[in-house]
Design a protein around this motif. Structure first.
Motif, PDB file in Angstrom:
ATOM      1  N   GLU A  76     -42.834 -26.923 -50.194  1.00 44.97           N
ATOM      2  CA  GLU A  76     -42.042 -27.891 -49.442  1.00 44.97           C
ATOM      3  C   GLU A  76     -42.155 -29.271 -50.088  1.00 44.97           C
ATOM      4  O   GLU A  76     -43.216 -29.647 -50.585  1.00 44.97           O
ATOM      5  N   ASP A  78     -40.041 -33.485 -50.118  1.00 40.08           N
ATOM      6  CA  ASP A  78     -39.069 -34.375 -49.477  1.00 40.08           C
ATOM      7  C   ASP A  78     -38.089 -34.994 -50.464  1.00 40.08           C
ATOM      8  O   ASP A  78     -37.013 -35.438 -50.057  1.00 40.08           O
ATOM      9  N   VAL A 105     -31.629 -33.343 -51.129  1.00 37.16           N
ATOM     10  CA  VAL A 105     -32.814 -34.200 -51.122  1.00 37.16           C
ATOM     11  C   VAL A 105     -32.584 -35.402 -52.035  1.00 37.16           C
ATOM     12  O   VAL A 105     -31.800 -35.328 -52.993  1.00 37.16           O
ATOM     13  N   GLY A 130     -42.665 -39.940 -49.057  1.00 35.78           N
ATOM     14  CA  GLY A 130     -42.942 -38.573 -48.635  1.00 35.78           C
ATOM     15  C   GLY A 130     -43.580 -37.744 -49.729  1.00 35.78           C
ATOM     16  O   GLY A 130     -44.238 -38.262 -50.644  1.00 35.78           O
ATOM     17  N   ARG A 131     -43.357 -36.425 -49.664  1.00 34.58           N
ATOM     18  CA  ARG A 131     -43.912 -35.484 -50.643  1.00 34.58           C
ATOM     19  C   ARG A 131     -42.934 -35.353 -51.803  1.00 34.58           C
ATOM     20  O   ARG A 131     -41.796 -34.909 -51.623  1.00 34.58           O
TER      21      ARG A 131
END
Length: 238
Positions: A76, A78, A105, A130-131
């Motif tokens: 997952e 971001d 994204v 985020g990631r």
């Protein structure tokens, strides 16, 4: 479907994707066999040159492989970050393909030199937050990954994972205090996973290349397979 059967099915799908990717790279001239000197000074029996994904059709197909591998990995994230220079078109292409698949994204990349006019700075595109998934071609020593991680962390985001096309599964090198270079017992991918704590998604690995060579008959490919096997015996990691 049982968990074991599901795992087998997922594994078979990943193997099929990797074999299709190796074939695509051979057909595109991106993966070549012979004798090539690596950045570490080794004589490698194969060479992977992502710069030869040099037209729209090849780049689009490459992005499909990245996207499929990422989806299969379950990682997952971001947003996507493409490190200069090869990571810029790769990251952009993967972002486009993921959006086509319904997973839109943000995307950002960096310049090698800071811009002193306009918006300035070294980062371009969406704000890093985020990631963050770093998209690149291969990993030789983990140096580029460390540079990307530093940029991402400085922006207040989290470097979460790296996606690469090929994991060579060979020992990385490091420079000693006296300037000499020595082999270490881990690969660049293992270093990024274990020391830096990032997840890594590779479309294919050296073992997939060997599986491809083993599955094709012919004296020439047999010679290449034997040379790649010998190279793995000398420089490979578990």
């Amino acid at each position: 479907m049982s968990l074991d059967a599901g795992a087998v099915g997922a594994g078979a799908k990943k193997d099929s994707l990797a074999q299709d990717f190796v074939q695509f790279c051979v057909d595109s001239g991106v993966l070549r066999f012979g004798e090539f000197k690596t950045k570490a000074g080794r004589l490698s029996p194969y060479f992977f040159n992502a710069g030869l994904f040099d037209d729209g059709a090849k780049l689009g197909r490459l992005a499909q492989f990245y996207a499929q591998a990422l989806i299969a990995s379950g990682i997952e994230f971001d947003m996507i970050f493409g490190p200069a220079y090869k990571g810029i078109p790769l990251g952009a292409a993967v972002a486009i393909e993921l959006a086509r698949l319904g997973r839109n994204v943000p995307f950002a990349y960096n310049r090698k030199e800071a811009k002193d006019h306009g918006e300035g700075g070294t980062l371009v595109g969406a704000p890093l937050k985020g990631r963050v998934l770093i998209v690149d071609d291969v990993m030789s020593a983990g140096t580029a990954a460390r540079e990307s991680i530093a940029l991402i962390q400085a922006a207040g985001a989290t470097a979460h994972a790296v996606a690469i096309a090929l994991d060579r599964q060979e020992k990385a090198t490091e420079k000693a205090a006296d300037g000499s270079v020595r082999d270490v017992d881990h690969s660049a991918v293992q270093y990024v996973q274990n020391a830096l704590g990032l997840k890594v998604c590779a479309i294919a690995r050296l073992e997939d290349l060997l599986q491809y060579l083993t599955g094709h008959t012919g004296a020439e490919l047999n010679q290449h397979r034997d040379r790649v096997l010998a190279y793995r015996e000398r420089y490979g990691v578990a």
